[in-house]
Design a protein around this motif. Structure first.
Motif, PDB file in Angstrom:
ATOM      1  N   PRO A 122      -7.475   0.959  -7.289  1.00  0.00           N
ATOM      2  CA  PRO A 122      -6.848   1.566  -6.034  1.00  0.00           C
ATOM      3  C   PRO A 122      -6.979  -0.026  -4.987  1.00  0.00           C
ATOM      4  O   PRO A 122      -8.049  -0.374  -4.826  1.00  0.00           O
ATOM      5  N   ALA A 123      -5.984  -0.396  -4.587  1.00  0.00           N
ATOM      6  CA  ALA A 123      -5.887  -1.556  -3.952  1.00  0.00           C
ATOM      7  C   ALA A 123      -6.214  -1.324  -2.258  1.00  0.00           C
ATOM      8  O   ALA A 123      -7.037  -1.532  -1.657  1.00  0.00           O
ATOM      9  N   TYR A 124      -5.246  -0.146  -1.704  1.00  0.00           N
ATOM     10  CA  TYR A 124      -5.564   0.507  -0.620  1.00  0.00           C
ATOM     11  C   TYR A 124      -4.838   1.783  -0.509  1.00  0.00           C
ATOM     12  O   TYR A 124      -4.244   2.026  -1.328  1.00  0.00           O
ATOM     13  N   LYS A 125      -5.010   2.509   0.955  1.00  0.00           N
ATOM     14  CA  LYS A 125      -4.326   3.665   0.757  1.00  0.00           C
ATOM     15  C   LYS A 125      -3.606   3.723   2.261  1.00  0.00           C
ATOM     16  O   LYS A 125      -4.042   2.984   3.123  1.00  0.00           O
ATOM     17  N   VAL A 126      -2.416   4.427   1.998  1.00  0.00           N
ATOM     18  CA  VAL A 126      -1.617   4.436   3.407  1.00  0.00           C
ATOM     19  C   VAL A 126      -1.469   5.917   3.646  1.00  0.00           C
ATOM     20  O   VAL A 126      -1.228   6.721   2.803  1.00  0.00           O
ATOM     21  N   ARG A 127      -1.736   6.204   4.918  1.00  0.00           N
ATOM     22  CA  ARG A 127      -1.831   7.572   5.612  1.00  0.00           C
ATOM     23  C   ARG A 127      -0.352   7.654   6.344  1.00  0.00           C
ATOM     24  O   ARG A 127      -0.048   6.881   7.132  1.00  0.00           O
ATOM     25  N   GLY A 128       0.113   8.959   5.911  1.00  0.00           N
ATOM     26  CA  GLY A 128       1.375   9.233   6.650  1.00  0.00           C
ATOM     27  C   GLY A 128       2.711   9.359   5.875  1.00  0.00           C
ATOM     28  O   GLY A 128       2.470   9.629   4.476  1.00  0.00           O
ATOM     29  N   LYS A 129       3.708   8.924   6.211  1.00  0.00           N
ATOM     30  CA  LYS A 129       5.117   9.148   5.405  1.00  0.00           C
ATOM     31  C   LYS A 129       5.288   8.446   4.399  1.00  0.00           C
ATOM     32  O   LYS A 129       4.665   7.171   4.385  1.00  0.00           O
ATOM     33  N   ARG A 130       5.763   8.769   3.418  1.00  0.00           N
ATOM     34  CA  ARG A 130       5.920   8.056   2.278  1.00  0.00           C
ATOM     35  C   ARG A 130       6.664   6.563   2.360  1.00  0.00           C
ATOM     36  O   ARG A 130       6.380   5.767   1.891  1.00  0.00           O
ATOM     37  N   GLU A 131       7.684   6.742   3.320  1.00  0.00           N
ATOM     38  CA  GLU A 131       8.222   5.323   3.841  1.00  0.00           C
ATOM     39  C   GLU A 131       7.502   4.328   4.293  1.00  0.00           C
ATOM     40  O   GLU A 131       7.712   3.199   4.143  1.00  0.00           O
ATOM     41  N   LYS A 132       6.333   4.754   4.831  1.00  0.00           N
ATOM     42  CA  LYS A 132       5.368   3.640   5.396  1.00  0.00           C
ATOM     43  C   LYS A 132       4.673   3.234   4.151  1.00  0.00           C
ATOM     44  O   LYS A 132       4.349   1.798   4.294  1.00  0.00           O
ATOM     45  N   ALA A 133       4.292   3.891   3.202  1.00  0.00           N
ATOM     46  CA  ALA A 133       3.560   3.369   2.172  1.00  0.00           C
ATOM     47  C   ALA A 133       4.607   2.376   1.111  1.00  0.00           C
ATOM     48  O   ALA A 133       4.423   1.090   1.067  1.00  0.00           O
ATOM     49  N   LEU A 134       5.909   2.669   1.191  1.00  0.00           N
ATOM     50  CA  LEU A 134       6.638   1.883   0.548  1.00  0.00           C
ATOM     51  C   LEU A 134       7.121   0.436   1.222  1.00  0.00           C
ATOM     52  O   LEU A 134       7.213  -0.539   1.065  1.00  0.00           O
ATOM     53  N   GLU A 135       7.013   0.553   2.671  1.00  0.00           N
ATOM     54  CA  GLU A 135       7.231  -0.448   3.622  1.00  0.00           C
ATOM     55  C   GLU A 135       6.102  -1.565   3.359  1.00  0.00           C
ATOM     56  O   GLU A 135       6.488  -2.611   3.401  1.00  0.00           O
ATOM     57  N   GLN A 136       4.925  -0.876   3.235  1.00  0.00           N
ATOM     58  CA  GLN A 136       3.630  -1.836   3.211  1.00  0.00           C
ATOM     59  C   GLN A 136       3.851  -2.548   1.806  1.00  0.00           C
ATOM     60  O   GLN A 136       3.660  -3.659   1.999  1.00  0.00           O
ATOM     61  N   MET A 137       4.151  -1.742   0.715  1.00  0.00           N
ATOM     62  CA  MET A 137       4.389  -2.561  -0.624  1.00  0.00           C
ATOM     63  C   MET A 137       5.385  -3.827  -0.523  1.00  0.00           C
ATOM     64  O   MET A 137       5.265  -4.696  -0.951  1.00  0.00           O
ATOM     65  N   LEU A 138       6.443  -3.303   0.290  1.00  0.00           N
ATOM     66  CA  LEU A 138       7.648  -4.066   0.059  1.00  0.00           C
ATOM     67  C   LEU A 138       7.396  -5.462   1.113  1.00  0.00           C
ATOM     68  O   LEU A 138       7.663  -6.433   0.571  1.00  0.00           O
ATOM     69  N   ASN A 139       6.603  -5.335   2.131  1.00  0.00           N
ATOM     70  CA  ASN A 139       6.215  -6.537   3.028  1.00  0.00           C
ATOM     71  C   ASN A 139       5.381  -7.359   2.161  1.00  0.00           C
ATOM     72  O   ASN A 139       5.236  -8.347   2.409  1.00  0.00           O
ATOM     73  N   ASN A 140       4.273  -6.702   1.344  1.00  0.00           N
ATOM     74  CA  ASN A 140       3.140  -7.318   0.799  1.00  0.00           C
ATOM     75  C   ASN A 140       4.099  -8.697  -0.264  1.00  0.00           C
ATOM     76  O   ASN A 140       3.947  -9.471  -0.562  1.00  0.00           O
ATOM     77  N   ALA A 141       5.381  -7.951  -0.961  1.00  0.00           N
ATOM     78  CA  ALA A 141       6.212  -8.773  -1.681  1.00  0.00           C
ATOM     79  C   ALA A 141       6.854  -9.710  -1.065  1.00  0.00           C
ATOM     80  O   ALA A 141       6.790 -10.888  -1.366  1.00  0.00           O
ATOM     81  N   VAL A 142       7.555  -9.546  -0.209  1.00  0.00           N
ATOM     82  CA  VAL A 142       8.490 -10.390   0.773  1.00  0.00           C
ATOM     83  C   VAL A 142       7.412 -11.503   1.284  1.00  0.00           C
ATOM     84  O   VAL A 142       7.657 -12.539   1.329  1.00  0.00           O
ATOM     85  N   ASP A 143       6.364 -11.141   1.778  1.00  0.00           N
ATOM     86  CA  ASP A 143       5.343 -12.141   2.385  1.00  0.00           C
ATOM     87  C   ASP A 143       5.088 -13.265   1.270  1.00  0.00           C
ATOM     88  O   ASP A 143       4.662 -14.293   1.730  1.00  0.00           O
ATOM     89  N   LYS A 144       4.942 -12.882  -0.046  1.00  0.00           N
ATOM     90  CA  LYS A 144       4.850 -13.816  -0.961  1.00  0.00           C
ATOM     91  C   LYS A 144       5.929 -14.248  -1.778  1.00  0.00           C
ATOM     92  O   LYS A 144       5.731 -15.102  -2.775  1.00  0.00           O
ATOM     93  N   ARG A 145       7.180 -14.217  -0.988  1.00  0.00           N
ATOM     94  CA  ARG A 145       8.483 -14.575  -1.787  1.00  0.00           C
ATOM     95  C   ARG A 145       8.385 -16.285  -2.084  1.00  0.00           C
ATOM     96  O   ARG A 145       8.801 -16.827  -3.027  1.00  0.00           O
ATOM     97  N   ASP A 146       7.486 -17.012  -1.272  1.00  0.00           N
ATOM     98  CA  ASP A 146       7.525 -18.303  -1.566  1.00  0.00           C
ATOM     99  C   ASP A 146       6.615 -18.753  -3.028  1.00  0.00           C
ATOM    100  O   ASP A 146       6.578 -20.009  -3.367  1.00  0.00           O
ATOM    101  N   GLN A 147       5.590 -17.638  -3.106  1.00  0.00           N
ATOM    102  CA  GLN A 147       4.939 -17.828  -4.433  1.00  0.00           C
ATOM    103  C   GLN A 147       5.476 -17.310  -5.660  1.00  0.00           C
ATOM    104  O   GLN A 147       4.989 -17.446  -6.579  1.00  0.00           O
ATOM    105  N   MET A 148       6.666 -16.903  -5.502  1.00  0.00           N
ATOM    106  CA  MET A 148       7.131 -16.084  -6.556  1.00  0.00           C
ATOM    107  C   MET A 148       8.185 -17.066  -7.603  1.00  0.00           C
ATOM    108  O   MET A 148       8.678 -17.923  -7.169  1.00  0.00           O
ATOM    109  N   ASP A 149       7.852 -16.734  -8.756  1.00  0.00           N
ATOM    110  CA  ASP A 149       8.796 -17.239  -9.688  1.00  0.00           C
ATOM    111  C   ASP A 149      10.049 -16.446  -9.450  1.00  0.00           C
ATOM    112  O   ASP A 149       9.995 -15.174  -9.717  1.00  0.00           O
ATOM    113  N   ASN A 150      11.133 -17.195  -9.027  1.00  0.00           N
ATOM    114  CA  ASN A 150      12.267 -16.223  -8.707  1.00  0.00           C
ATOM    115  C   ASN A 150      13.310 -15.905  -9.723  1.00  0.00           C
ATOM    116  O   ASN A 150      14.327 -15.590  -9.295  1.00  0.00           O
TER     117      ASN A 150
END
Length: 283
Positions: free
Chosen positions: A199-227
């Motif tokens: 378990p990395a973390y928990k998001v309280r509230g709507k499903r969209e909020k959790a998906l947005e958090q996960m998406l932001n985590n990925a986008v924030d690391k785009r420069d570290q990605m093997d693309n």
């Protein structure tokens, strides 16, 4: 044409057309309801799994392929003179890896290379595709194994679980946790760390909020990605998966963002509407 046959197991969750186009061998795990065994992805699909759970009211058990299953799958290719590389579900989650190692011992030394992915779902699939490309380039089994050993700590696997019901039914959280989680609309986010679901973390509230958090985590690391490749893998959450795919294509510059359906074994542990983003970081 490469003289190497790449194998994975059914938990790699690669699209069926990729398995066909890249000639990837798949060894299914088992899903068991009562005394009835089903081969993941062959005898039972993910929608059928959920229907059975609703009908019966309890989760199936899951089981690794036996050493005999591996021997039966590998033998025809060994007889053709091929070398085999098999990339397994994490040894921290299943005995699949150990059973493959036992099977490999029944063939001449060096003919079967077994690699522990220390991952699940398309976290395995990413490693499989790297192995496929390396084989196409004429790399030896030893070179491919070394490549995968370097890559596997760099695989990022993160997914949102829509509800705690399946974790509860599977004994991974208590009834009180499930009740409180449902009342507060808590959505756990799981990462794979050292081969384990954590378990990395928990998001309280709507499903969209959790998906947005996960998406932001990925986008924030785009420069570290093997693309080369990003996977969006889901269990009956196609609409959300397509939207994540669209945004990742727009914001990461990845050569390919691929959709993938989670199979029965992964789904039986996480539940419907689970969705993840998986990629490899640059070395």
């Amino acid at each position: 044409m490469s003289n190497i046959k790449i194998f994975a197991d059914s938990t790699c969750d690669l699209p069926r057309e990729w398995l066909r186009d890249y000639d990837i061998g798949i060894i299914p795990l088992y899903v068991t309801f009562g005394d009835q065994n089903y081969r993941d992805g062959i005898d039972i699909t993910t929608p059928e799994l959920y229907s059975k759970v609703d009908e019966i009211g309890s989760l199936p058990k899951t089981a690794a392929p036996s050493p005999a299953d591996f021997i039966q799958a590998f033998a025809p290719h060994i007889e053709e003179g091929k070398d085999i590389i098999y990339i397994s579900l994490s040894s921290e989650l299943s005995s699949t890896y150990q059973n493959a190692v036992i099977a490999a011992g029944e063939f001449p030394e060096g003919k079967v290379t077994v690699i522990d992915s220390l991952n699940l779902s398309t976290g395995i699939g990413l490693q499989v595709m790297k192995a496929v490309k390396a084989a196409e380039q004429g790399k030896s089994p030893k070179e491919i194994a070394e490549l995968i050993e370097r890559i596997k700590p760099l695989v990022e696997t993160e997914f949102v679980i829509d509800s705690l019901d399946y974790l509860y039914k599977g004994g991974r959280c208590s009834g009180m946790q499930n009740l409180v989680g449902s009342l507060l609309k808590i959505r756990p986010v799981i990462k794979v760390i050292d081969g384990k679901m954590t378990p990395a973390y928990k998001v309280r509230g709507k499903r969209e909020k959790a998906l947005e958090q996960m998406l932001n985590n990925a986008v924030d690391k785009r420069d570290q990605m093997d693309n080369d490749l990003i996977f969006v893998t889901h269990s009956l959450a196609e609409e959300d998966a397509r939207e994540l795919k669209r945004i990742l294509e727009e914001k990461t510059g990845a050569r390919e963002v691929a959709l993938s359906d989670a199979g029965c074994v992964i789904s039986s542990h996480c539940g419907a509407k689970t969705i993840g983003i998986l990629y490899v970081k640059k070395a």
